[in-house]
Scaffold this active site. Structure first.
Site, PDB file in Angstrom:
ATOM      1  N   GLU A 201     -40.871  38.426  26.899  1.00  0.00           N
ATOM      2  CA  GLU A 201     -41.725  36.958  26.924  1.00  0.00           C
ATOM      3  C   GLU A 201     -42.821  36.104  26.692  1.00  0.00           C
ATOM      4  O   GLU A 201     -42.793  34.796  26.595  1.00  0.00           O
ATOM      5  CB  GLU A 201     -42.582  37.226  28.595  1.00  0.00           C
ATOM      6  CG  GLU A 201     -41.369  37.579  29.472  1.00  0.00           C
ATOM      7  CD  GLU A 201     -39.925  36.971  29.624  1.00  0.00           C
ATOM      8  OE1 GLU A 201     -39.941  35.698  29.011  1.00  0.00           O
ATOM      9  OE2 GLU A 201     -38.570  36.989  29.780  1.00  0.00           O
TER      10      GLU A 201
ATOM     11  N   HIS B 158     -42.599  30.568  20.913  1.00  0.00           N
ATOM     12  CA  HIS B 158     -42.039  29.128  20.616  1.00  0.00           C
ATOM     13  C   HIS B 158     -42.833  28.082  20.822  1.00  0.00           C
ATOM     14  O   HIS B 158     -43.031  27.397  20.124  1.00  0.00           O
ATOM     15  CB  HIS B 158     -40.598  29.671  21.407  1.00  0.00           C
ATOM     16  CG  HIS B 158     -39.494  28.973  20.748  1.00  0.00           C
ATOM     17  ND1 HIS B 158     -38.180  29.091  21.151  1.00  0.00           N
ATOM     18  CD2 HIS B 158     -39.026  27.803  19.314  1.00  0.00           C
ATOM     19  CE1 HIS B 158     -37.408  28.412  20.244  1.00  0.00           C
ATOM     20  NE2 HIS B 158     -38.125  27.429  19.247  1.00  0.00           N
TER      21      HIS B 158
END
Length: 711
Positions: free
Chosen positions: A501, A507
């Protein structure tokens, strides 16, 4: 107050539809000003004054959402109409840039509501969700089915060659969004599209709420403690604590969102194992079965309306895979290898059962329990001896954050001064190596009532160069919360999920893109899981492991022989893991690979037929998700897209192997991955981003080795 607000909303929309651009802007400002005066105490009406525009969680509640939604929709409608009716010739700046800047209020309330509705849901969140689903669907249709607006987008699209690469990417994004939404349909077809979208929004919301209810209602209460043999005293205490909090007597087992339940690997009582497994597979079947049939039929109708033979073909137009044939090709290629491996594993498990003096045939609820015995025998490994070395805070600070600092040079500073939505949440400010700020990161690790199952990442504020915003990101897991005073000891899989996660979080945090629609994780579904899966591998990098895998009581590092056994055992049971995943991915594809004329009467019969078709109907290994609680595909945006986890694992395995061969955990590797992959979002062709990082397209070699499917 509510009547006044609704009247203001309707009046503003009716008047604005015939306004010039300037009049529209003025009316939009006046409308929002009136509403703001009425709702002066509603903090959702204005940008948060906190650093990074972090949400003021302590200053709004469910009573504030509906007014903010109404005003946000009114404002956005006015802004969109102003853009569509602008008498000036269409340009990139006066159309698409203005679209990117529009809807600030609606975006703020939607982000707050839909994030928190998955984290702290209650009956009021569910009521508002049910109410707003068709309203927001209609609002989206008003935008993408607006003929005047699409005409401007078409003009820009036809003349995009003079724009720079990132601007062209945004033009392509909007053009495809409009076309996929039905902008080229005639009026009658657009009306039909609106009906379908409204109904799909209602069905998706109902499916999600039924699954959420099942977490509360489909629990197993054990009154005889002896039936819990195999669990540790700490685990039993946690079950007792859960029962007490729910007002029940005894020990309460709460289900997680997958078919197989983690507790099955420890429970010695076979009858209880079967009870847990049966409860898991039957969840929401009666309520969600009819929804699945209606939803897939409507999706097929929508695809046909847009000129596609089925929903999966329609979806592939915005995926890296491009065609359903490409997806089925990779899934069907792996399926026989996975089942063959699973059958070999099953034979080893059956032998352990027989050798123990039992005579029963291996069933799905037996697999995890006896697989652990095979693992223990094969690797001389007791999982209970491993967990004390994976204490949550050590994993976060000495594992995850340590690895991210080594790879990217970033550091984390806890921010206790910022409000949170639940006491379990911890907030961190994230900095670059030079001390410059990146954004905020919230960690929400524990399972609780009102929190949806699984683990995920999302954003409260997205990065945008255009809006000059920095990211505010969170990760949510569903780790069982220990009884008061007890440490949080993680399984190896839970550690992996935590790293996974944060790959998504990275990202979002490292995004360096101008336009919001192209920033962060706003990529194709079959690319977005690549950074997260790539991040998993750093959890077993030797330097990282040595820094966090320490006994929570003594501080002693995990013994090398125990560590070696643990790492060697990770390829164990991969036949099972790959088979259950492929079964779910193929189910997802099959549910979306038929036309609207196909009549389905029974969900279970369809599932069985689909699995048999692909040679993966292997009873001891059921799909990771059965359809009735397959939220990814029926409520989570992954319809005809669950294959993406495998598709992107090809990228992840290939990328990690490349980094391992070029120094491993180094700033050089991290900086290049950040520059070419994480920072780019969807601002350029996704395969090109990978090639810029790797130097070539990925191959499946590393994936097959990673899953133990080849030597």
């Amino acid at each position: 107050m509510r009547k006044t607000l609704i009247a203001t909303t309707i009046a503003s929309v009716l008047v604005l539809s015939a306004c010039t651009s300037n009049d529209s802007n003025n009316m939009a400002k006046e409308s929002v000003t009136q509403v703001q005066n009425i709702n002066a105490n509603n903090v959702l009406f204005k940008s948060s004054p906190l650093q990074y525009m972090a949400p003021e969680f302590n200053k709004f509640s469910t009573k504030d959402y509906e007014a903010a939604f109404d005003a946000g929709i009114a404002q956005h409608k006015a802004q969109v109409l102003a853009i569509a009716n602008n008498p000036a010739p269409a340009t990139f700046k006066n159309t698409l840039v203005e679209m990117e800047l529009s809807g600030e209020l609606l975006n703020r309330v939607s982000t707050a509501f839909y994030n928190l509705s998955g984290l702290i849901s209650d009956s009021e969140y569910q009521r508002i969700d049910e109410k707003m689903a068709p309203v927001l669907s209609a609002h989206s249709d008003d935008i993408y089915l607006n003929g005047a607006l699409f005409k401007r987008v078409q003009t820009i699209y036809d003349n995009k060659s003079k724009l720079n690469a990132e601007d062209q990417r945004l033009v392509d994004f909007y053009y495809k969004q409009f076309v996929k939404a039905g902008a080229k349909l005639n009026d009658a077809e657009k009306a039909k599209m609106r009906e379908i979208n409204s109904e799909l929004a209602k069905l998706s919301t109902a499916f999600s709420q039924n699954v959420l209810k099942s977490f509360k209602e489909d629990v197993i209460v054990v009154t005889d403690k002896s039936k819990l043999a195999g669990l540790s005293e700490g685990e039993i205490a946690s079950l007792a604590d859960a029962a007490k909090k729910a007002g029940k007597t005894g020990y309460m087992i709460t289900l997680v969102n997958t078919t197989q339940q983690p507790i099955l690997s420890s429970l010695e009582n076979r009858d209880l194992r079967e009870q847990v497994f049966t409860a898991s597979t039957k969840r929401a079947a009666k309520t969600n079965g009819p929804i699945i049939i209606k939803e897939t039929n409507l999706r097929a109708q929508k695809a046909e309306l847009l000129g596609y033979k089925d929903w999966a073909s329609y979806v592939m137009t915005s995926r890296m895979a491009q065609t359903t044939e490409n997806v089925y090709g990779i899934l069907d290629d792996l399926a026989p290898k996975a089942v063959e491996k699973a059958k070999i594993e099953a034979a080893a498990i059956q032998k352990v059962i027989n050798d123990s003096g039992e005579s029963f045939e291996l069933k799905p609820w037996d697999w995890a329990f006896y697989a652990e015995k095979v693992r223990a025998e094969k690797y001389n490994l007791d999982p209970a001896l491993v967990k004390p070395y994976f204490e949550l805070q050590s994993v976060i600070h000495n594992g995850l954050f340590f690895a991210m600092e080594k790879l990217y040079g970033i550091t984390f500073k806890e921010r206790k001064d910022l409000p949170v939505y639940h006491e379990d949440v911890t907030t961190f400010e994230v900095f670059n190596a030079d001390g410059s700020a990146i954004g905020l990161f919230y960690m929400d690790p524990y399972a609780r009532e009102g929190k949806r199952g699984g683990a995920w990442m999302s954003a409260y504020v997205g990065q945008s160069g255009l809006k000059n915003t920095k990211p505010v990101i969170y990760n949510a897991q569903n780790i069982p919360k220990p009884a008061a005073g007890q440490p949080t000891l993680l399984t190896f899989d839970e550690v992996s999920t935590l790293f996974h996660e944060f790959g998504h979080a990275a990202h979002g945090l490292f995004s360096d893109v101008k336009y919001p629609s192209l920033a962060g994780t706003a990529t194709a579904r079959d690319f977005v899981e690549f950074p997260s899966q790539a991040n998993e591998d750093w959890m077993i990098e030797p330097t990282v492991l040595a820094n966090y895998a320490k006994h929570y009581k003594t501080g002693e590092p995990i013994p090398q022989d125990l560590l070696n056994k643990m790492l060697e055992s990770q390829k164990f049971n991969q036949g099972f893991g790959t088979t259950e995943y492929l079964a779910a991915a193929l189910l997802d594809m099959e549910w979306h690979s038929f036309g609207s004329d196909k009549k389905i009467a029974d969900v279970e019969e369809f599932e069985q037929s689909a699995l048999e078709k692909h040679g993966i109907a292997y009873y001891p290994v059921p799909p990771r998700y059965k359809s009735n609680y397959f939220s990814h595909t029926f409520a989570g945006g992954y319809s005809a897209g669950y294959y993406a986890y495998l598709w992107t694992e090809v990228f992840a395995a290939d990328a990690f192997a490349h980094m391992e061969n070029n120094g491993g955990l180094t700033r050089k590797n991290g900086d290049k991955f950040r520059k070419e992959i994480l920072s780019k979002g969807n601002s350029r062709d996704l395969m090109q981003s990978y090639i810029e990082f790797r130097g070539q397209k990925p191959t499946t070699d590393a994936l097959l080795k990673r899953r133990g499917l080849v030597d």
